[in-house]
Design a protein around this motif. Sequence first.
Motif, PDB file in Angstrom:
ATOM      1  N   PHE A 109       0.836  -1.188  -0.166  1.00  0.00           N
ATOM      2  CA  PHE A 109      -0.022  -0.101  -0.034  1.00  0.00           C
ATOM      3  C   PHE A 109       0.901   1.100  -0.050  1.00  0.00           C
ATOM      4  CE2 PHE A 109      -2.484  -3.364   1.768  1.00  0.00           C
ATOM      5  CZ  PHE A 109      -3.835  -3.059   1.261  1.00  0.00           C
ATOM      6  N   PRO A 110       1.549   1.698  -1.027  1.00  0.00           N
ATOM      7  CA  PRO A 110       2.918   2.588  -1.044  1.00  0.00           C
ATOM      8  C   PRO A 110       2.439   3.916  -0.587  1.00  0.00           C
ATOM      9  CG  PRO A 110       2.770   1.394  -3.164  1.00  0.00           C
ATOM     10  CD  PRO A 110       1.463   0.875  -2.360  1.00  0.00           C
ATOM     11  N   LEU A 111       1.515   4.582  -1.063  1.00  0.00           N
ATOM     12  CA  LEU A 111       1.237   5.907  -0.699  1.00  0.00           C
ATOM     13  C   LEU A 111       0.246   5.829   0.802  1.00  0.00           C
ATOM     14  CD1 LEU A 111       2.132   8.784  -1.359  1.00  0.00           C
ATOM     15  CD2 LEU A 111      -0.166   8.875  -2.523  1.00  0.00           C
ATOM     16  N   MET A 112      -0.517   4.983   0.996  1.00  0.00           N
ATOM     17  CA  MET A 112      -1.223   4.923   2.266  1.00  0.00           C
ATOM     18  C   MET A 112      -0.260   4.476   3.336  1.00  0.00           C
ATOM     19  SD  MET A 112      -4.771   3.070   3.139  1.00  0.00           S
ATOM     20  CE  MET A 112      -4.444   1.360   3.302  1.00  0.00           C
ATOM     21  N   MET A 113       0.537   3.598   3.312  1.00  0.00           N
ATOM     22  CA  MET A 113       1.456   3.367   4.196  1.00  0.00           C
ATOM     23  C   MET A 113       2.445   4.595   4.552  1.00  0.00           C
ATOM     24  SD  MET A 113       0.810   0.356   5.733  1.00  0.00           S
ATOM     25  CE  MET A 113      -0.859   1.049   5.476  1.00  0.00           C
ATOM     26  N   THR A 114       2.660   5.387   3.413  1.00  0.00           N
ATOM     27  CA  THR A 114       3.489   6.593   3.602  1.00  0.00           C
ATOM     28  C   THR A 114       2.826   7.534   4.539  1.00  0.00           C
ATOM     29  OG1 THR A 114       4.559   6.265   1.549  1.00  0.00           O
ATOM     30  CG2 THR A 114       4.653   8.644   2.332  1.00  0.00           C
ATOM     31  N   ALA A 115       1.679   7.739   4.163  1.00  0.00           N
ATOM     32  CA  ALA A 115       0.823   8.744   4.848  1.00  0.00           C
ATOM     33  C   ALA A 115       0.636   8.532   6.351  1.00  0.00           C
ATOM     34  CB  ALA A 115      -0.714   8.909   4.083  1.00  0.00           C
ATOM     35  N   TRP A 116       0.440   6.956   6.629  1.00  0.00           N
ATOM     36  CA  TRP A 116       0.345   6.683   8.076  1.00  0.00           C
ATOM     37  C   TRP A 116       1.448   7.013   8.840  1.00  0.00           C
ATOM     38  CZ3 TRP A 116      -2.453   1.290   8.382  1.00  0.00           C
ATOM     39  CH2 TRP A 116      -3.634   1.314   7.972  1.00  0.00           C
ATOM     40  N   LYS A 117       2.660   7.004   8.057  1.00  0.00           N
ATOM     41  CA  LYS A 117       3.845   7.340   9.011  1.00  0.00           C
ATOM     42  C   LYS A 117       4.227   8.774   8.789  1.00  0.00           C
ATOM     43  CE  LYS A 117       4.937   2.841   9.471  1.00  0.00           C
ATOM     44  NZ  LYS A 117       4.597   2.219  10.634  1.00  0.00           N
ATOM     45  N   VAL A 118       4.249   9.423   7.537  1.00  0.00           N
ATOM     46  CA  VAL A 118       4.957  10.495   7.464  1.00  0.00           C
ATOM     47  C   VAL A 118       3.590  11.729   8.076  1.00  0.00           C
ATOM     48  CG1 VAL A 118       5.065  12.343   5.591  1.00  0.00           C
ATOM     49  CG2 VAL A 118       6.143  10.124   5.377  1.00  0.00           C
ATOM     50  N   ALA A 119       2.407  11.627   7.793  1.00  0.00           N
ATOM     51  CA  ALA A 119       1.639  12.715   8.267  1.00  0.00           C
ATOM     52  C   ALA A 119       1.765  12.967   9.906  1.00  0.00           C
ATOM     53  CB  ALA A 119       0.061  12.061   7.722  1.00  0.00           C
ATOM     54  N   PRO A 120       1.796  12.004  10.661  1.00  0.00           N
ATOM     55  CA  PRO A 120       1.657  12.266  12.028  1.00  0.00           C
ATOM     56  C   PRO A 120       3.169  12.801  12.615  1.00  0.00           C
ATOM     57  CG  PRO A 120       1.519   9.996  11.811  1.00  0.00           C
ATOM     58  CD  PRO A 120       1.299  10.491  10.626  1.00  0.00           C
ATOM     59  N   ALA A 121       4.234  12.522  11.797  1.00  0.00           N
ATOM     60  CA  ALA A 121       5.519  12.825  11.962  1.00  0.00           C
ATOM     61  C   ALA A 121       5.671  14.193  11.841  1.00  0.00           C
ATOM     62  CB  ALA A 121       6.585  11.682  11.281  1.00  0.00           C
ATOM     63  N   LEU A 122       5.121  14.595  10.544  1.00  0.00           N
ATOM     64  CA  LEU A 122       5.327  16.080  10.081  1.00  0.00           C
ATOM     65  C   LEU A 122       4.435  16.808  11.084  1.00  0.00           C
ATOM     66  CD1 LEU A 122       5.311  15.558   6.270  1.00  0.00           C
ATOM     67  CD2 LEU A 122       7.244  16.467   7.569  1.00  0.00           C
ATOM     68  N   ALA A 123       3.280  16.504  11.384  1.00  0.00           N
ATOM     69  CA  ALA A 123       2.204  17.190  12.231  1.00  0.00           C
ATOM     70  C   ALA A 123       2.934  17.722  13.391  1.00  0.00           C
ATOM     71  CB  ALA A 123       0.939  16.481  12.176  1.00  0.00           C
ATOM     72  N   ALA A 124       3.527  16.496  13.954  1.00  0.00           N
ATOM     73  CA  ALA A 124       4.286  16.948  15.238  1.00  0.00           C
ATOM     74  C   ALA A 124       5.410  17.874  15.358  1.00  0.00           C
ATOM     75  CB  ALA A 124       4.681  15.483  15.960  1.00  0.00           C
ATOM     76  N   GLY A 125       5.860  18.161  14.355  1.00  0.00           N
ATOM     77  CA  GLY A 125       7.101  19.071  13.989  1.00  0.00           C
ATOM     78  C   GLY A 125       8.175  18.503  13.590  1.00  0.00           C
ATOM     79  N   ASN A 126       8.210  17.238  13.372  1.00  0.00           N
ATOM     80  CA  ASN A 126       9.689  16.596  12.949  1.00  0.00           C
ATOM     81  C   ASN A 126      10.150  16.979  11.560  1.00  0.00           C
ATOM     82  OD1 ASN A 126      10.175  15.088  15.624  1.00  0.00           O
ATOM     83  ND2 ASN A 126       8.050  14.517  14.748  1.00  0.00           N
ATOM     84  N   SER A 127      11.478  16.829  11.050  1.00  0.00           N
ATOM     85  CA  SER A 127      11.897  16.531   9.854  1.00  0.00           C
ATOM     86  C   SER A 127      11.774  15.176   9.486  1.00  0.00           C
ATOM     87  CB  SER A 127      13.447  17.081   9.514  1.00  0.00           C
ATOM     88  OG  SER A 127      13.297  18.629  10.019  1.00  0.00           O
TER      89      SER A 127
END
Length: 500
Positions: free
Chosen positions: A172-190
Amino acid sequence: MSRPDTPSTLADWQAMAAGLTLETRAFVDDTFVDAVSAETFTTINPATGETLAEVASCDVADADLAVGHARAAFDGGAWSRLAPGKRKRVLLRLADLMEANKHELALLDTLDMGKTVSSSLGDMAGAIACFRYQAECIDKLYGEVAPTGEEALALVLREPMGVVASIVPWNFPLMMTAWKVAPALAAGNSVILKPSEKSPLSALRLAQLAREAGLPRGVFQVLPGFGHTVGQALALSMGVDCLAFTGSTGVGKQLMQYAGQSNLKRLYLECGGKSPNIVFADCKNLDKVAKHAAAAIFHNQGEVCIAGSRLLVENPVREAFIDKVVAAAERMQPGDPLDPGSFMGAIVDEAQYRRILGYIQMGREEGARLRVGGEALPGPGLFIPPTVFDGVTPEMAIGREEIFGPVLSVFGFDSEEEAVAMANDSVYGLAAGLWSQDIDRIMRVTRRLHSGQVFVNNWAGGDQTMPFGGVKQSGNGRDKSHHSLEEYSELKAVWMSLAT
């Protein structure tokens, strides 16, 4: 041939595919660049065997550069210290751009790894919803004021962790990407994203959209390449504070070792599964349940971590129920992934194709009864039809090991106790399902199943409000929901003395 704005037929999707322009370079410090070594790898369409592109193959040097840029961006504060409401607006803008380009993103995943375009469109809806949910969470999670006497003020703050590396799978290439990337970015990380070498194209397109949305330089980077090269480099990097991974249990164990060998980086793992799907004889509509049971394993060609690959059926209805499952499976045949009417697509690559066929042969040799399927379809392309084995026993490899393909193992049971024992007899604990009309039984069995999530009278239900993850050797941590946002932040305790 014109390119349709809203493709709806096989011809529409073929025309859109013919007009694609693919980005194949790494995305480092807001710029698309070749790998430092100039090496590339080939990504192939598994439905046709045709080469799609030569993609930058990143390695240690690329990881070092990306980590350096990610750290500089984090320390600079353009994102990490940005007000939560402003981060929210950027991520919502990115979600809007994903929505506007959802057909192209879906097509990239379909061409890259063979899943049907209908499934890919469903993935896009999930990915967009994830970015929107996490964006909306940012300014709604409060810190704490701890209870103290008048002589002190005690605060509990949430702060971003730093540099997060996300290693995502190909199913699930882009969906799994969203699950990882979206909260990490939202929290303020690089964030540094390492997509699977089997499905890198949608991640690189996402990088283009992230830049357009206004993510600051160095905050989001994409390094295509192999797990044993750039993936290992990120896992061993002293500059990575957190590693989020979805993939096999074996690789997850390796990553735990790398975290220990380096800087004890935080590690969140979503690993393998061999999920039990339990059907009790008291179900009212066995025809409906059989369709769900078949879809639970044959959706996405069975290349699903929570696939209901172990079907446990109460013996009084087992024979009749298996007939219904077989009938449903026969209507779920693979077809052209670009045809919106296809239920299943192609297997992701030759290695996975051979692995699945090897397990099917093993099932025959172990004495399981083949009810349907079992033979690969003639080429071109890598297609395996739904395959059902009955008479499977717990010691058989097809009943214990994760196949990650369209192979269903059916077990019979005589009692609730036996069903629970069989369901829990696994090193995995990612998901479980049960079907019953007896609410007392539902509550008893749900509490006794050793699983990170339990689906009752459905399979794979849930939305962004529900955490997703496993126990035992299925990993730790949770994707989705506000719980994932919390995982990508650190708690800081502040004790202020007010005594004069």
